[in-house]
Design an enzyme around this catalytic site. Structure first.
Site, short mmCIF file in Angstrom:
data_model
loop_
_atom_site.label_atom_id
_atom_site.label_comp_id
_atom_site.label_asym_id
_atom_site.label_seq_id
_atom_site.Cartn_x
_atom_site.Cartn_y
_atom_site.Cartn_z
N ARG A 181 3.72 -19.94 4.57
CA ARG A 181 5.11 -19.51 5.47
C ARG A 181 4.96 -18.35 5.89
O ARG A 181 4.54 -18.39 7.41
CB ARG A 181 6.29 -19.53 4.77
CG ARG A 181 7.69 -19.49 5.27
CD ARG A 181 8.01 -17.90 5.68
NE ARG A 181 7.95 -17.02 4.90
CZ ARG A 181 8.13 -15.88 5.28
NH1 ARG A 181 8.12 -15.37 6.32
NH2 ARG A 181 8.32 -14.81 4.12
N ASP A 182 4.62 -17.01 5.77
CA ASP A 182 4.50 -15.82 5.92
C ASP A 182 2.96 -15.96 6.61
O ASP A 182 2.53 -15.27 7.72
CB ASP A 182 4.52 -14.79 4.85
CG ASP A 182 4.50 -13.30 5.52
OD1 ASP A 182 5.04 -13.29 6.92
OD2 ASP A 182 4.39 -12.33 4.87
N HIS B 268 5.59 -6.91 -2.00
CA HIS B 268 4.83 -7.69 -1.09
C HIS B 268 4.08 -6.84 -0.21
O HIS B 268 4.73 -5.89 0.70
CB HIS B 268 5.96 -8.29 -0.12
CG HIS B 268 5.28 -9.33 1.02
ND1 HIS B 268 5.82 -10.63 0.99
CD2 HIS B 268 4.69 -9.01 2.05
CE1 HIS B 268 5.18 -11.23 2.08
NE2 HIS B 268 4.66 -10.08 2.58
N HIS C 161 1.07 -5.39 2.57
CA HIS C 161 -0.04 -5.59 3.56
C HIS C 161 -1.01 -4.55 3.59
O HIS C 161 -1.03 -3.51 3.12
CB HIS C 161 0.68 -5.77 4.98
CG HIS C 161 1.61 -6.92 5.18
ND1 HIS C 161 1.56 -7.50 6.45
CD2 HIS C 161 2.81 -7.32 4.62
CE1 HIS C 161 2.49 -8.54 6.23
NE2 HIS C 161 3.01 -8.33 5.15
N CYS D 190 3.07 -9.88 10.90
CA CYS D 190 4.52 -10.01 11.18
C CYS D 190 4.74 -10.44 12.64
O CYS D 190 4.41 -9.48 13.38
CB CYS D 190 5.38 -8.92 10.69
SG CYS D 190 7.07 -8.72 11.10
N ASN E 6 -1.46 -10.16 4.95
CA ASN E 6 -1.05 -9.91 3.59
C ASN E 6 -2.15 -9.59 2.74
O ASN E 6 -3.30 -9.86 3.03
CB ASN E 6 -0.27 -11.06 3.36
CG ASN E 6 0.81 -11.46 3.79
OD1 ASN E 6 2.07 -10.38 3.79
ND2 ASN E 6 1.10 -12.30 4.86
#
Length: 313
Positions: free
Chosen positions: A28-29, A221, A223, A254, A263
């Protein structure tokens, strides 16, 4: 790539969790930040491979309007293709009640809402103020909980914002607490542009605890923009956090914050956790092979250092 790995040598450290649950966000991300739209069949195969590697949580897709994230416009087509995956949680992102309707219609039992600790990012990402976005999430969370659906609350820009600069800890705490007060089961603290450092991480976690947010409900989460993702993860583990978000191969960023790079790579995380003697249930060789395969589909090498190292052994 060999499957015989004598390394990393396991040398446990004191006062760390015995087991960590990895919340895999690559499908997803990671893929939402790709310039090209990845075919649905490739996404489905990717998720199946991730599940087969031992990951127990694989975020599948996002039920946002295709206009905003065209890379994930195939959510209705993709999600049914995952019905044969057993024993793996497949959460999906929903921005509003319409997204919730679409997700529930397909049988989703775990959802996530995505908020911001800063006003500028809330305006750019959600076209709302922070408080307006919380008001938008309220009926989403209430309806999900009434239907016994697990809800994760993402909070982005917890440590720094490309437009507003450093984010005061009390500001992030206020919005995080508000998300949990809506009824979220879990909170994911996002270092969206990768500017956090270990002391900042531990201070934010401590202040959340002081406001009644339990450590066992918190995920992190990170990065890796400034190479701090693993050190920040270790700081969170030392605080007692046992849920860590990561993206296979280090995919992602993002789409609304151009300074956000990839990430934390799941393989890099698993390498560190294996060395610390922390269980994940993940087969690192199988996961690495999956990221090598996906890199071939995308036409470029994986940014994960561990993937690169293991794939040339």
């Amino acid at each position: 790539m060999t499957t015989s790995r004598p390394l990393p040598m396991t040398v446990p450290a004191q006062d760390l969790p015995a087991r960590v649950r990895i919340h895999e966000v690559g499908a997803r991300d990671g893929l939402q930040n790709e310039k090209a739209v990845v075919p649905t069949e490739v996404k489905a195969e990717f998720i199946h491979r991730l599940a087969a590697s031992g990951l127990t949580t694989v975020e599948a897709t996002s039920f946002v309007h295709p206009k905003w994230v065209p890379q994930l416009a195939d959510a209705e087509d993709l999600f049914p293709r995952l019905a044969d995956i057993e024993g793996v949680a497949l959460p999906v992102l929903v921005p509003n009640e319409r997204g919730l309707d679409r997700a529930l219609a397909l049988g989703a039992r775990r959802i996530a809402v995505f908020g911001s600790a800063t006003e500028t990012f809330a305006a750019r990402n959600l076209n709302r103020t922070v408080d307006e976005s919380l008001a938008m999430f309220e009926p989403v969370v209430a309806r999900a909980k009434a239907d016994k659906v697990h809800v994760r609350g993402y909070l982005s820009m917890c440590f720094g914002d490309p437009w507003e600069g450093p984010v005061p800890v009390h500001q992030a705490v206020r919005v995080a607490k508000a998300l949990m007060d809506l009824g979220c089961d879990e909170l994911s603290l996002g270092d969206t542009i990768g500017v956090a450092t270990p002391g900042h991480v531990q201070t934010l976690l401590s202040e959340l605890n002081e406001e009644g947010v339990r450590t066992d409900t918190i995920g992190v989460h990170f990065h890796d923009t400034y190479g701090q993702a693993l050190s920040n993860t270790l700081a969170a583990l030392q605080h007692g956090v046992t849920t860590v978000d990561a993206s296979a191969g280090g995919l992602g960023g993002c789409p609304y914050a151009k300074s956000a790079t990839g990430n934390l790579a799941t393989e890099d995380l698993v390498w560190m956790l294996e060395g610390l003697g922390i269980e994940t249930g993940v087969d690192l060789d199988a996961l690495t092979a999956t990221s090598v395969w996906l890199a071939e589909q995308l036409g470029r090498p994986s940014p994960s250092r561990t993937v690169r190292a293991l794939s040339v052994r």
